[in-house]
Enzyme design. Structure first.
Site, PDB file in Angstrom:
ATOM      1  N   TYR A  34       7.151 -10.116   6.587  1.00 46.08           N
ATOM      2  CA  TYR A  34       6.965  -8.696   6.840  1.00 46.08           C
ATOM      3  C   TYR A  34       7.495  -8.355   8.228  1.00 46.08           C
ATOM      4  CZ  TYR A  34       3.806  -8.051   2.828  1.00 46.08           C
ATOM      5  OH  TYR A  34       3.279  -7.958   1.570  1.00 46.08           O
TER       6      TYR A  34
ATOM      7  N   ASP B   5       0.832  -1.205   0.000  1.00 42.27           N
ATOM      8  CA  ASP B   5       0.000   0.000   0.000  1.00 42.27           C
ATOM      9  C   ASP B   5       0.867   1.256   0.000  1.00 42.27           C
ATOM     10  OD1 ASP B   5      -2.371  -1.440   0.061  1.00 42.27           O
ATOM     11  OD2 ASP B   5      -2.347  -1.574   2.247  1.00 42.27           O
TER      12      ASP B   5
END
Length: 404
Positions: free
Chosen positions: A205, A133
């Site tokens: 992540y 994003d």
């Protein structure tokens, strides 16, 4: 155009009639002219193919008739020297509107396509392994791109593929002229059917948290989520253990998620206290961190004071104790830095940020481990607390089969 000049002036029909009458005369008299190999094929020479002599195999050179036609087709196929490259990139996501290309927006894929276009002189298509994003960073996001090397001096001539190191250096040259916030870190040649997204085995992540009452340094802006409260790391670890495994993560998916199933297997979810990225040791720490031979020696006691990773509730840092005893003017208090690591083959839309938001709520005491179980079992998008902001999230690694 190799014919003698007088013959060029004779119309083609006249030359054909002359040749026909000559042949007729030879048949009538029974005489034959000596065989001339140059006249065996009266058709005009075809246009030369743009490939080197090394591209023609011995079988092609010795074949004739239909075999020659097949070899010509094979040579034409070999002219398509498209090479698929696997490209790893790192970027600061602050000025990107995400990784996927969008109209009138600066995106990771858009910037990469522009750099490749300037490098090879033609447009390319780029496919990313993971979509990030706006504001999300990447230590290593991976994409694949097909490149056909066309000669710039002789347009239309196809050349052998570029070496991966050449691709890396050339693309980085053009990326550096952009904003300088994205860089290619590795390039490899892969098979034509290799897909950066569907061949990925797992993705990792990291999310950075800074805990402390003071506002973070401007150098930490857009790189970590600042939590003013102390964080109970042990409670956060217990919450992680509840979420790890094979579950329906409907409570940790955002509206707009296009995944067909909310079921995922979360292989790892951990919280670790680490040294702050912007760490500059004090005079005492410098003396304790350096060995006689000049190598670095980590002294966790001196760096973290009593804020060890195993503490149930975070305590004051060594910087705060120095402040109470007369801290040097202009020196800032040091934040505690935590990293949340999530690893799985794939994630739902906003899943990692929603889990971090939950862990933060547990860390500051707003939620308990029982609440975590309740939220997971609810299987509804509105059950979890607000998700963490994008700027603390980092795509660390995309793992593939070792053959790549």
């Amino acid at each position: 155009k190799n014919l003698p000049k007088p013959l060029l002036a004779i119309p083609y029909a006249t030359r054909a009639m002359s040749a026909a009458s000559s042949d007729s005369a030879e048949i009538a008299t029974g005489s034959k002219r000596p065989f001339d190999p140059s006249l065996a094929d009266p058709s005009p020479p075809s246009k030369l193919q743009r490939f080197s002599q090394s591209d023609i195999s011995p079988a092609d050179a010795d074949s004739g008739g239909e075999a020659g036609a097949e070899s010509e087709a094979m040579a034409g196929a070999r002219l398509s020297r498209t090479q698929r490259y696997l490209v790893a990139v790192e970027y600061d996501g602050t000025r990107f509107s995400g990784s996927q290309q969008q109209p009138n927006q600066r995106t990771v894929v858009g910037v990469l396509k522009e750099a490749f276009h300037k490098f090879i002189g033609q447009p390319v298509s780029i496919f990313c392994s993971s979509r990030t994003d706006a504001g999300v960073h990447a230590l290593s996001n991976v994409c694949h791109v097909d490149v056909e090397r066309i000669s710039k001096r002789k347009p239309g001539e196809v050349l052998p593929p570029h070496d991966p190191e050449v691709v890396k250096c050339a693309v980085n040259h053009f990326l550096h002229k952009n904003e300088g916030d994205i860089m290619v870190t590795d390039v490899r040649c892969v098979a034509p059917d290799f897909h950066a997204r569907y061949k990925a085995l797992e993705r990792t992540y990291h999310y950075r948290l800074l805990s402390g009452p003071e506002r973070p340094s401007i150098f930490e802006k857009n790189s970590a989520w600042h939590i003013p409260e102390d964080l109970n790391i042990q409670a956060m670890k217990k919450a992680c253990n509840i979420l790890v495994g094979h579950h329906d993560f409907s409570s940790f998916r955002a509206f707009g998620c296009q995944a067909k199933s909310p079921v995922r297997t979360l292989d790892e979810l951990t919280v670790t206290e680490v040294f702050p990225v912007m760490f500059f040791p004090s005079s005492l720490e410098r003396s304790e961190m350096e060995s006689p031979d000049g190598s670095l020696v980590y002294s966790r006691a001196s760096l973290m004071g009593s804020s060890g990773e195993g503490s149930d509730v975070s305590s004051t840092t060594s910087g705060k104790s120095v402040c109470e005893n007369g801290q040097e003017f202009g020196k800032r208090l040091r934040h505690r830095c935590f990293v949340v690591t999530a690893r799985a083959q794939s994630f739902l839309y906003h899943q990692v940020r929603l889990m971090v938001g939950l862990l933060k709520a547990v860390g500051i005491g707003d939620l308990t481990t029982a609440d975590v179980e309740r939220i997971l079992d609810a299987k509804t998008m509105t059950a979890a607390p607000p998700m963490a902001p994008a700027y603390g999230l980092y795509l660390d690694n995309v793992k593939y089969d070792p053959i790549v």
